[in-house]
Every structure is written in C-alpha cells, then in structure tokens.
Design a protein around this motif. Structure first.
Motif, PDB file in Angstrom:
ATOM      1  N   LYS A  75       0.808  -1.213   0.000  1.00 13.28           N
ATOM      2  CA  LYS A  75       0.000   0.000   0.000  1.00 13.28           C
ATOM      3  C   LYS A  75       0.846   1.269   0.000  1.00 13.28           C
ATOM      4  O   LYS A  75       0.314   2.352  -0.242  1.00 13.28           O
ATOM      5  N   ASP A  76       2.129   1.147   0.297  1.00 12.98           N
ATOM      6  CA  ASP A  76       2.987   2.321   0.293  1.00 12.98           C
ATOM      7  C   ASP A  76       3.582   2.600  -1.087  1.00 12.98           C
ATOM      8  O   ASP A  76       4.429   3.483  -1.224  1.00 12.98           O
ATOM      9  N   LYS A  77       3.162   1.847  -2.109  1.00 11.01           N
ATOM     10  CA  LYS A  77       3.659   2.043  -3.464  1.00 11.01           C
ATOM     11  C   LYS A  77       2.575   2.690  -4.320  1.00 11.01           C
ATOM     12  O   LYS A  77       1.388   2.428  -4.136  1.00 11.01           O
ATOM     13  N   PRO A  78       2.983   3.511  -5.278  1.00  7.19           N
ATOM     14  CA  PRO A  78       1.975   4.119  -6.154  1.00  7.19           C
ATOM     15  C   PRO A  78       1.318   3.133  -7.099  1.00  7.19           C
ATOM     16  O   PRO A  78       0.278   3.441  -7.682  1.00  7.19           O
ATOM     17  N   THR A  79       1.904   1.927  -7.257  1.00  6.18           N
ATOM     18  CA  THR A  79       1.340   0.912  -8.152  1.00  6.18           C
ATOM     19  C   THR A  79       0.456  -0.082  -7.413  1.00  6.18           C
ATOM     20  O   THR A  79       0.205  -1.168  -7.929  1.00  6.18           O
ATOM     21  N   TYR A  80      -0.015   0.277  -6.223  1.00  2.96           N
ATOM     22  CA  TYR A  80      -0.806  -0.661  -5.422  1.00  2.96           C
ATOM     23  C   TYR A  80      -2.120  -0.995  -6.114  1.00  2.96           C
ATOM     24  O   TYR A  80      -2.802  -0.117  -6.658  1.00  2.96           O
ATOM     25  N   SER A  81      -2.442  -2.274  -6.072  1.00  4.23           N
ATOM     26  CA  SER A  81      -3.723  -2.750  -6.576  1.00  4.23           C
ATOM     27  C   SER A  81      -4.184  -3.860  -5.640  1.00  4.23           C
ATOM     28  O   SER A  81      -3.389  -4.736  -5.272  1.00  4.23           O
ATOM     29  N   PRO A  82      -5.448  -3.883  -5.239  1.00  2.00           N
ATOM     30  CA  PRO A  82      -5.889  -4.859  -4.237  1.00  2.00           C
ATOM     31  C   PRO A  82      -5.763  -6.316  -4.668  1.00  2.00           C
ATOM     32  O   PRO A  82      -5.623  -7.194  -3.816  1.00  2.00           O
ATOM     33  N   HIS A  83      -5.804  -6.581  -5.980  1.00  2.00           N
ATOM     34  CA  HIS A  83      -5.797  -7.972  -6.433  1.00  2.00           C
ATOM     35  C   HIS A  83      -4.409  -8.481  -6.781  1.00  2.00           C
ATOM     36  O   HIS A  83      -4.264  -9.617  -7.223  1.00  2.00           O
ATOM     37  N   THR A  84      -3.360  -7.679  -6.602  1.00  2.00           N
ATOM     38  CA  THR A  84      -1.993  -8.111  -6.874  1.00  2.00           C
ATOM     39  C   THR A  84      -1.173  -8.101  -5.592  1.00  2.00           C
ATOM     40  O   THR A  84      -1.456  -7.358  -4.659  1.00  2.00           O
TER      41      THR A  84
END
Length: 204
Positions: A75-84
C-alpha cells in the motif's frame, strides 16, 4: 598437481566423475566454500521486490504490526492494486524485545482448539513471547491482513527473528523507521465553577 582425499574420490565417483567443492592441497584437506547465493524466500517471487529491515526493539506490538501489514500489501507504493501481491519482503529483528501496553502482556489471551470435546486451549501473550516471539509477531501482523487468497503469500514475505542475527546480511536491506508512538498530552482538569455572589434578589 592437486591430490584429492579418499572422501573426495568417493564423492566424485558417486557424482559421475565430477569433483566436489573440497580440495586437498599437500595432503591437508582445506574446504573451499563457494560464494553462496543470498537466502531466498520459499514460494515467493522476489524479483523486483525490496528487502526491508525493521528493528522491533522497544516498539509497541500493535502499532508496528499495522505498519508492517501496510508494507506487505504494497500500500505504500503508487502501483498498489488490491488484487496483486506487490508488497516487499520484511525482515523483522529483535522480536523478543517488543512492548505491549497496559496489562495486555498477561491479560491478552490467544485461543486455539484441538478439535476434541473440551479441547480449548489458551495462552497469554507473555507465554508466547517467552517461548516463541516470532509467533507473537506473525499473529499480530497476520490478523491485520485481508482475509483472502493473498494472505498466505504475504505472510511468507514476513521474516521474524528473536534477536539481531538474520541470514539476509548479503541483501541490500532498506531500513524502516518505525512510526513514533503518539504522546498523550496531559489534560487539564476543568476549572471549578464559581458561585455567583448572592445579591439578595430571589429568583421570583
């Protein structure tokens, strides 16, 4: 010429003529260890992930666990996605020096059941901390992760060690600065209400 000992010859014969790592020079067996690769995390694709180091000494268990769960989810990354699953690998040291506030050390109980009638067992946080501090940290972090299919893989990326010794020294570890615990300000007591002077006039 390089002479090999009997054990090397037997091992070479068992491996189809290939030589082992041990080499005997001048009759004295000297073990030459090749540079071992850095330890890998089983069943985890670490390509493109960072290895983060956090020192749990003197840190509050719950507040540190919430910070680690955020990193494991990515969650601390700008590329966060809930399904990855893009969270980094976290190496937590000094787990036995973690702190629990108030009376949670003896008052907080962890329950489990053996599956047989009357088989409910309970242990306090102090008992788990003395026997296995890694288990206490993993329980706290695991219960803060989302309960889905990614949970087990995220927990595999959490490596907890009771002291400051860990096998990831060869990795490029990025140290995490734990969040500072909030300081509760001293509340001022309300000023006592002053009674109005009686001027002799009644209410009615």
């Amino acid at each position: 010429s390089v002479d090999t000992c009997d054990s090397c010859a037997r091992s070479a014969a068992s491996m189809g003529g290939r030589m082992c790592v041990c080499v005997c020079v001048g009759g004295a067996a000297s073990t030459r260890r090749e540079s071992m690769p850095p330890p890998s995390v089983r069943h985890v694709m670490t390509k493109g992930l960072n290895f983060r180091l956090v020192d749990a000494k003197g840190q509050v268990l719950g507040r540190l666990a919430s910070q680690l769960s955020t990193i494991l989810q990515g969650k601390d990354k700008p590329t966060y996605s809930p399904h990855t699953d893009e969270g980094d690998v976290v190496v937590c040291i000094n787990a036995k020096h973690v702190v629990l506030t108030r009376d949670k050390l003896d008052g907080k109980e962890y329950l489990r059941h053996t599956g047989f009638p009357g088989g409910q067992k309970s242990r306090t946080a102090r008992q788990i901390l003395e026997s296995s501090p890694e288990e206490l940290m993993k329980k706290a972090v695991g219960r803060m992760l989302p309960k889905n299919k990614l949970r087990l893989g995220r927990l595999r990326k959490l490596r907890v060690y009771p002291d400051d010794q860990h096998p990831f020294a060869a990795q490029h570890l990025v140290e995490i600065e734990p969040e500072k615990p909030r300081t509760l300000k001293h509340r001022r007591s309300a000023a006592p209400m002053k009674a109005k002077p009686d001027d002799g006039k009644g209410i009615f």
